[in-house]
Write a protein that holds these residues in place. Sequence first.
Motif, mmCIF file in Angstrom:
data_model
loop_
_atom_site.group_PDB
_atom_site.id
_atom_site.type_symbol
_atom_site.label_atom_id
_atom_site.label_comp_id
_atom_site.label_asym_id
_atom_site.label_seq_id
_atom_site.Cartn_x
_atom_site.Cartn_y
_atom_site.Cartn_z
ATOM 1 N N TYR A 30 -57.973 -108.160 -21.799
ATOM 2 C CA TYR A 30 -59.100 -109.366 -21.939
ATOM 3 C C TYR A 30 -59.420 -108.996 -23.848
ATOM 4 O O TYR A 30 -59.030 -107.309 -23.569
ATOM 5 N N HIS A 74 -61.156 -119.041 -18.028
ATOM 6 C CA HIS A 74 -60.794 -118.817 -16.723
ATOM 7 C C HIS A 74 -60.485 -117.083 -16.516
ATOM 8 O O HIS A 74 -59.760 -116.951 -14.879
ATOM 9 N N ASN A 75 -60.447 -116.038 -16.785
ATOM 10 C CA ASN A 75 -60.383 -114.865 -16.078
ATOM 11 C C ASN A 75 -61.869 -113.999 -17.107
ATOM 12 O O ASN A 75 -61.497 -113.286 -17.954
ATOM 13 N N HIS A 86 -50.158 -114.230 -19.782
ATOM 14 C CA HIS A 86 -50.030 -114.174 -19.011
ATOM 15 C C HIS A 86 -50.049 -112.437 -18.615
ATOM 16 O O HIS A 86 -50.765 -111.828 -17.736
ATOM 17 N N GLU A 98 -68.932 -119.746 -24.070
ATOM 18 C CA GLU A 98 -68.108 -117.985 -22.861
ATOM 19 C C GLU A 98 -69.953 -118.834 -22.242
ATOM 20 O O GLU A 98 -70.162 -117.983 -21.393
ATOM 21 N N LYS A 132 -64.184 -111.825 -18.693
ATOM 22 C CA LYS A 132 -64.073 -110.469 -19.424
ATOM 23 C C LYS A 132 -64.891 -109.229 -18.443
ATOM 24 O O LYS A 132 -64.090 -108.520 -18.225
ATOM 25 N N TYR A 180 -65.454 -109.051 -15.738
ATOM 26 C CA TYR A 180 -64.794 -107.915 -14.282
ATOM 27 C C TYR A 180 -63.757 -107.487 -14.907
ATOM 28 O O TYR A 180 -63.212 -106.664 -13.705
ATOM 29 N N ARG A 181 -63.038 -107.741 -15.862
ATOM 30 C CA ARG A 181 -62.245 -107.376 -15.700
ATOM 31 C C ARG A 181 -62.330 -105.947 -16.197
ATOM 32 O O ARG A 181 -61.963 -104.770 -15.945
ATOM 33 N N LYS A 204 -63.579 -103.223 -13.496
ATOM 34 C CA LYS A 204 -61.902 -103.172 -12.898
ATOM 35 C C LYS A 204 -61.985 -102.424 -13.448
ATOM 36 O O LYS A 204 -60.805 -100.725 -12.960
ATOM 37 N N ASP A 256 -62.330 -116.858 -22.632
ATOM 38 C CA ASP A 256 -61.764 -115.735 -21.095
ATOM 39 C C ASP A 256 -62.508 -116.965 -20.140
ATOM 40 O O ASP A 256 -62.415 -116.126 -19.059
#
Lengths: 395, 431
Positions: free
Chosen positions: A301, A309-310, A297, B131, A312, A314-315, A318, A307
């Motif tokens: 990244y 589901h999340n 959790h 990916e 990289k 965008y991470r 950010k 990845d």
Amino acid sequence: MNSLPKLIQQCKDLAFDLQFTRSREWKAQEEGRVVVGYMPVYFPREIIHAAGGLPVAIFGGGDRKQIIKGDAYYQSYICHIPRSIIDLALDGHTNHFDGYLFPSICDVIRNLSGLFKLNKLGKFVKYMDFPQNFLPEIGGVFYQQEMQHVLHYIKEINGKEVTAHDLNHSIALYNTNRRLIARMYDIRQEFPWRMTIEELYYVLRAGTVIPVEEHNDILEQVVAHMEKEIGEPQDKIKVVVSGAFCEQPAVGLIKAIEEAGCYVVDDDYMLGSRMILGDIDPSTDKPLEAIANAYIHQSQYSSSIYDVHNPKEYRLAKIVQDRGADGVIFASASFCDPSLLDAPIFQKAFDEMGIRYISFQYSENINQFKVIKEQVGAFSDSIKLWEDDKALVIA
Amino acid sequence: MAQEAQKEKSMVLQKEMVEGLFNDLDSAKEKGRKVCYTFIPGNLSELIRTFDMLPVYPEINALQNAMRKKSAAYIREAEKHAHSEDVCTYVKCDVGMMLKGNIGPTGQKIPEPDILLLSYTGCFTFMKWFETLKREYPNATVVMIHTPYQENGVMTPEMTQYMVKQLKEEVIPKMEEVTGIKFDEEKLRRHLELSREAEDWITKIFDTTKHKPSPIDAYFAGVYYIGPINIGFRGTQQAVDYYKELYGEIQERIRLGLGPITPEGEMKEEKYRLVVEGPPNWTNFREFWKIFYDMGAVIVASSYTKVGGVYDLGWRHDPSRPLEALAEYCMNCYTNLNIPQRIDLLSKCIEEYQADGYITNSIKSCNSFSAGQLGMMREIEDRLDIPVGFIESDLVDPRYFSYSNIKNRLESYFQMLAQRKMMEAHEAIHA
Ligand code: SF4
Ligand code: SF4
């Protein structure tokens, strides 16, 4: 408190000591001490600490070791770090290491674990399969089993049965370590002139080869210095460096980026030490579960974590935003699959998002970066000009 | 003549299967069939069939494009979009094909995926590849099953359980959701039973290289033989029939004392028996093969034919433990074996098939295979005192196939083998 230059020099000496002297001394100080080498990127060092061991990162020989034996193991089109790692091991630099851990990051590091087994290096060689399933009851359980195997190997050497109390104590120490490192980056975000990226790099990298207690002590002193008004601001853009998480660029290159007109306000050079974001719960009766859950959790990244589901991109975007950076420098080790295969994903997204970037490749043993320096300089100039234009338009 | 007709029969069967699959894919959307993109190593063919889906294998498209000389343009296209020169060329060929409209090697359009099933066996690039695809096909459902590496040379119960849990709690429910079909364990068992049968046959087929002369080439022809079992037909009666037929044809060749069939007809004299590690080059496949058969070299075993499953050590899909069988299958593919296991397996092949030499074809862009190959080669040389040879090429990027380099290297290697054989014969006479 030691002076900042003294602390930095101490860290520099530690970080690039290819004889791993501090770990040798540490081991010799007491019977039953175990030194465990780990390869990039991340390993939950807490568990080795709790088992009475010293985790020591092996980042290769950089530009400080002439590779002879290692070249016989790797074709020219494979990145440089595995050949320098095996060279270090075969040349006896790590002959006081009791075991070696190979975190699952790529096929090269994975297969290197086999070569270590073949050469019978260390008392144990473990490829550590981090879960790609992110459900705590599935991937988390598997991860805990992987950690148990490591503890078992260490126990076979020193006989130590690790308790929840031991683990919690170690987790707390590493929480402090992570917090102090995060604090350094936060200060640099605002006042990047207070310490160069090169100096920061020494301080972080030193922490991968010495006991965490000692590193925490150094970090506290460094942070105290950084909290004071030191240095002079310069007219530089702010950038984030991404993609250099395993094979490390030569220090000259790390330095060159800032010399060419950039403040590096975030990077992934020492990703392993910063992999877990925030604290791991140090007070449960199931500390391995806490470590596993933190990985699931609270991980940064990484190119080696599936990845979808999340995503990289965008991470990273950010991070750029949070740090107030003007752009990104994608730096990949030559032939580094994970980093290079991520590049099109990042670049396409950043084109769409309007985040500016440049990219280049390096090799740990190359310390000529004239071209890269020029490229970075041009990037910095173009951003400054763009900012000036923007200011003109707004005025 | 009789053998010619028989040979044709297995080839016809294979051609029918492959064409049938591409035709089915062509009409999949019309007929409402769901499409599952997945990879060869660790392919869950039986499960895909249980849900009546059609499989697409991106690396098969890539290699077929290379054989049809289409890969160079696709790779260039991908490189225009920031794909590095130095990564797996399968990925770039596939991405390039997609960017240019996803027209498959047969000229038919490949339908978009409903599911991207990543069984992630033995290679990290698969993960990066998917990916990339996920971003191109945002509507596809992503299913990941993490296959633990055989780092210690074994499949432990906890590794199997980890995979079984993923199958039960993630893979199967997602497949049910996408296809609207309820999981039918009995149907899966029936497919597994047929898989087991096909696996028995293919093992027997590759074992025929024990004969002298070897009736088959286990690398250049072997890549055709593994086609049906790897590209989605494992678990079908068609595959069993194909392998039975092929086995019969090979038996006939043994009876007649014949060597392997090459693109230029029968190989006349078997001079050297080799074991090869590493995938072949696809862009210049025929030329590459020709260098070997012109020299009288036959490949008696290869690691590449084991990428979609290692059956020679006795492992089979077990219908009585269906999910465990799927899990173990994934873990047991060649590139998921650790380096010492790979060495043991190749050493066994060298000994059992009485090879005279061991060759590494090192693929520039495939770290899963290549990283560690030099160490393997040295170990095999030391352990078995066998002459080893080393060549370099690439899978589907023609820029990295240097005919003259490879030919020169192989010629020197064969000269060395010839000398060694002469010396051995000499020693035998004077012993
Ligand atoms: S540099 Fe990249 S490819 Fe090389 S070992 Fe590290 S992660 Fe793997
Ligand atoms: S790197 Fe090798 S194993 Fe992985 S996808 Fe490419 S060719 Fe296949």
